[in-house]
Design a protein around this motif. Structure first.
Motif, PDB file in Angstrom:
ATOM      1  N   ARG A   1       1.126  -1.008  -0.362  1.00 64.87           N
ATOM      2  CA  ARG A   1       0.307   0.175  -0.167  1.00 64.87           C
ATOM      3  C   ARG A   1       1.130   1.251  -0.079  1.00 64.87           C
ATOM      4  NH1 ARG A   1      -5.462   1.685  -1.046  1.00 64.87           N
ATOM      5  NH2 ARG A   1      -5.412   3.727   0.630  1.00 64.87           N
ATOM      6  N   THR A   2       0.298   2.360  -0.944  1.00 64.47           N
ATOM      7  CA  THR A   2       0.953   3.265  -0.758  1.00 64.47           C
ATOM      8  C   THR A   2       0.435   4.693  -0.563  1.00 64.47           C
ATOM      9  OG1 THR A   2       1.173   3.412  -3.418  1.00 64.47           O
ATOM     10  CG2 THR A   2       3.399   2.613  -2.156  1.00 64.47           C
ATOM     11  N   ALA A   3       0.819   5.835  -0.565  1.00 64.65           N
ATOM     12  CA  ALA A   3       0.240   6.678  -0.421  1.00 64.65           C
ATOM     13  C   ALA A   3       0.010   6.848  -2.039  1.00 64.65           C
ATOM     14  CB  ALA A   3       0.963   7.929   0.054  1.00 64.65           C
ATOM     15  N   SER A   4      -1.267   7.693  -2.050  1.00 62.32           N
ATOM     16  CA  SER A   4      -1.383   8.690  -3.773  1.00 62.32           C
ATOM     17  C   SER A   4      -0.540   9.653  -3.978  1.00 62.32           C
ATOM     18  CB  SER A   4      -2.935   9.441  -3.709  1.00 62.32           C
ATOM     19  OG  SER A   4      -2.845  10.077  -2.598  1.00 62.32           O
ATOM     20  N   ASP A   5       0.392  10.145  -3.113  1.00 66.09           N
ATOM     21  CA  ASP A   5       1.112  11.628  -3.523  1.00 66.09           C
ATOM     22  C   ASP A   5       2.814  11.239  -3.893  1.00 66.09           C
ATOM     23  OD1 ASP A   5       1.490  10.789  -0.311  1.00 66.09           O
ATOM     24  OD2 ASP A   5       1.899  13.835  -0.335  1.00 66.09           O
ATOM     25  N   THR A   6       2.811   8.887  -3.975  1.00 65.06           N
ATOM     26  CA  THR A   6       4.276   9.056  -4.020  1.00 65.06           C
ATOM     27  C   THR A   6       4.696   8.507  -5.314  1.00 65.06           C
ATOM     28  OG1 THR A   6       3.493   6.710  -3.164  1.00 65.06           O
ATOM     29  CG2 THR A   6       4.508   9.170  -1.666  1.00 65.06           C
ATOM     30  N   ASN A   7       5.499   8.670  -5.291  1.00 64.96           N
ATOM     31  CA  ASN A   7       6.013   7.795  -6.840  1.00 64.96           C
ATOM     32  C   ASN A   7       6.563   6.281  -6.398  1.00 64.96           C
ATOM     33  OD1 ASN A   7       5.721   9.612  -8.919  1.00 64.96           O
ATOM     34  ND2 ASN A   7       7.786  11.029  -7.139  1.00 64.96           N
ATOM     35  N   THR A   8       5.718   4.821  -7.440  1.00 61.58           N
ATOM     36  CA  THR A   8       6.912   3.668  -6.670  1.00 61.58           C
ATOM     37  C   THR A   8       6.675   3.244  -7.860  1.00 61.58           C
ATOM     38  OG1 THR A   8       4.526   3.780  -5.139  1.00 61.58           O
ATOM     39  CG2 THR A   8       5.924   1.688  -5.634  1.00 61.58           C
ATOM     40  N   THR A   9       7.931   3.166  -8.592  1.00 60.09           N
ATOM     41  CA  THR A   9       8.233   1.340  -8.944  1.00 60.09           C
ATOM     42  C   THR A   9       8.514   0.679  -9.321  1.00 60.09           C
ATOM     43  OG1 THR A   9      10.209   3.856 -10.310  1.00 60.09           O
ATOM     44  CG2 THR A   9      10.475   1.830 -10.741  1.00 60.09           C
ATOM     45  N   ILE A  10       8.649  -0.680  -9.447  1.00 62.96           N
ATOM     46  CA  ILE A  10       8.474  -1.828  -9.296  1.00 62.96           C
ATOM     47  C   ILE A  10       9.167  -2.711 -10.358  1.00 62.96           C
ATOM     48  CG2 ILE A  10       7.302  -4.351  -8.710  1.00 62.96           C
ATOM     49  CD1 ILE A  10       4.754  -1.764  -7.324  1.00 62.96           C
ATOM     50  N   ARG A  11      10.399  -3.363 -10.714  1.00 60.76           N
ATOM     51  CA  ARG A  11      10.936  -3.582 -11.405  1.00 60.76           C
ATOM     52  C   ARG A  11      11.243  -5.404 -10.865  1.00 60.76           C
ATOM     53  NH1 ARG A  11      15.216   0.449 -12.727  1.00 60.76           N
ATOM     54  NH2 ARG A  11      15.784  -0.483 -10.864  1.00 60.76           N
ATOM     55  N   ASN A  12      10.335  -6.543 -11.711  1.00 59.93           N
ATOM     56  CA  ASN A  12      10.973  -7.588 -11.707  1.00 59.93           C
ATOM     57  C   ASN A  12      10.988  -8.015 -10.255  1.00 59.93           C
ATOM     58  OD1 ASN A  12      12.307  -9.966 -12.953  1.00 59.93           O
ATOM     59  ND2 ASN A  12      14.071 -10.106 -12.123  1.00 59.93           N
ATOM     60  N   THR A  13       9.661  -7.904  -9.638  1.00 61.30           N
ATOM     61  CA  THR A  13       9.469  -8.162  -8.542  1.00 61.30           C
ATOM     62  C   THR A  13       8.030  -9.309  -8.528  1.00 61.30           C
ATOM     63  OG1 THR A  13      10.571  -6.323  -7.486  1.00 61.30           O
ATOM     64  CG2 THR A  13       8.873  -6.898  -6.473  1.00 61.30           C
ATOM     65  N   ARG A  14       7.507 -10.430  -7.822  1.00 66.62           N
ATOM     66  CA  ARG A  14       6.582 -10.757  -8.316  1.00 66.62           C
ATOM     67  C   ARG A  14       5.875 -10.779  -6.393  1.00 66.62           C
ATOM     68  NH1 ARG A  14       8.609 -17.056  -7.932  1.00 66.62           N
ATOM     69  NH2 ARG A  14       7.946 -16.996  -5.712  1.00 66.62           N
ATOM     70  N   PHE A  15       4.644 -10.859  -6.768  1.00 69.14           N
ATOM     71  CA  PHE A  15       3.298 -10.498  -5.679  1.00 69.14           C
ATOM     72  C   PHE A  15       2.497 -11.944  -5.768  1.00 69.14           C
ATOM     73  CE2 PHE A  15       4.659  -6.408  -6.814  1.00 69.14           C
ATOM     74  CZ  PHE A  15       4.182  -5.418  -5.925  1.00 69.14           C
ATOM     75  N   ASP A  16       2.200 -12.202  -4.685  1.00 69.74           N
ATOM     76  CA  ASP A  16       1.911 -13.847  -4.718  1.00 69.74           C
ATOM     77  C   ASP A  16       1.173 -14.062  -3.411  1.00 69.74           C
ATOM     78  OD1 ASP A  16       3.176 -15.210  -6.948  1.00 69.74           O
ATOM     79  OD2 ASP A  16       4.413 -15.467  -6.355  1.00 69.74           O
ATOM     80  N   SER A  17      -0.906 -14.659  -3.981  1.00 73.11           N
ATOM     81  CA  SER A  17      -0.969 -14.864  -2.661  1.00 73.11           C
ATOM     82  C   SER A  17      -1.028 -13.850  -1.884  1.00 73.11           C
ATOM     83  CB  SER A  17      -0.496 -16.147  -1.892  1.00 73.11           C
ATOM     84  OG  SER A  17      -0.674 -17.414  -3.285  1.00 73.11           O
ATOM     85  N   ASN A  18      -1.313 -13.019  -1.751  1.00 74.24           N
ATOM     86  CA  ASN A  18      -1.286 -11.627  -0.675  1.00 74.24           C
ATOM     87  C   ASN A  18      -2.927 -11.149  -1.038  1.00 74.24           C
ATOM     88  OD1 ASN A  18       1.344 -10.475  -0.258  1.00 74.24           O
ATOM     89  ND2 ASN A  18       1.525 -10.533  -2.835  1.00 74.24           N
ATOM     90  N   ILE A  19      -3.363 -11.096   0.256  1.00 77.59           N
ATOM     91  CA  ILE A  19      -4.521 -11.217   0.054  1.00 77.59           C
ATOM     92  C   ILE A  19      -5.279  -9.233   0.699  1.00 77.59           C
ATOM     93  CG2 ILE A  19      -7.311 -11.662   1.526  1.00 77.59           C
ATOM     94  CD1 ILE A  19      -5.889 -14.469   1.437  1.00 77.59           C
ATOM     95  N   ALA A  20      -6.578  -8.813   0.520  1.00 75.65           N
ATOM     96  CA  ALA A  20      -6.882  -7.469   1.149  1.00 75.65           C
ATOM     97  C   ALA A  20      -7.767  -7.346   1.128  1.00 75.65           C
ATOM     98  CB  ALA A  20      -6.852  -6.258   0.020  1.00 75.65           C
ATOM     99  N   SER A  21      -8.677  -7.775   2.101  1.00 72.46           N
ATOM    100  CA  SER A  21     -10.377  -7.738   2.237  1.00 72.46           C
ATOM    101  C   SER A  21     -11.313  -6.319   1.721  1.00 72.46           C
ATOM    102  CB  SER A  21     -10.098  -7.944   4.296  1.00 72.46           C
ATOM    103  OG  SER A  21     -10.360  -6.389   4.797  1.00 72.46           O
TER     104      SER A  21
END
Length: 75
Positions: free
Chosen positions: A50-70
């Motif tokens: 989770r990132t704040a709306s006024d930030t910059n986020t860069t994601i490279r060669n990263t895996r997201f698996d089986s994360n859950i948000a209610s």
């Protein structure tokens, strides 16, 4: 700390849990994630990330698996 910029490289974050935001990572500063894995984290908002709306986020060669948000944002 608030508004801290960070670079995360070659790590695995697994099993993080919160009833609020960002089970794996919560960031309110600029964030770079490289060559990492976020797996099996949970939160109300942003199971893996989770990132704040006024930030910059860069994601490279990263895996997201089986994360859950209610509520929203399972990544």
């Amino acid at each position: 700390a608030s508004d801290v910029d960070a670079t995360i490289c070659r790590i695995t974050i697994t099993g993080g849990a919160t009833e609020q935001e960002g089970g794996g990572i919560f960031s309110d500063g600029d964030l770079v994630i490289i060559d990492s894995i976020l797996n099996g984290n949970s939160a109300a908002l942003g199971g893996g990330l989770r990132t704040a709306s006024d930030t910059n986020t860069t994601i490279r060669n990263t895996r997201f698996d089986s994360n859950i948000a209610s509520v929203a944002g399972g990544a």
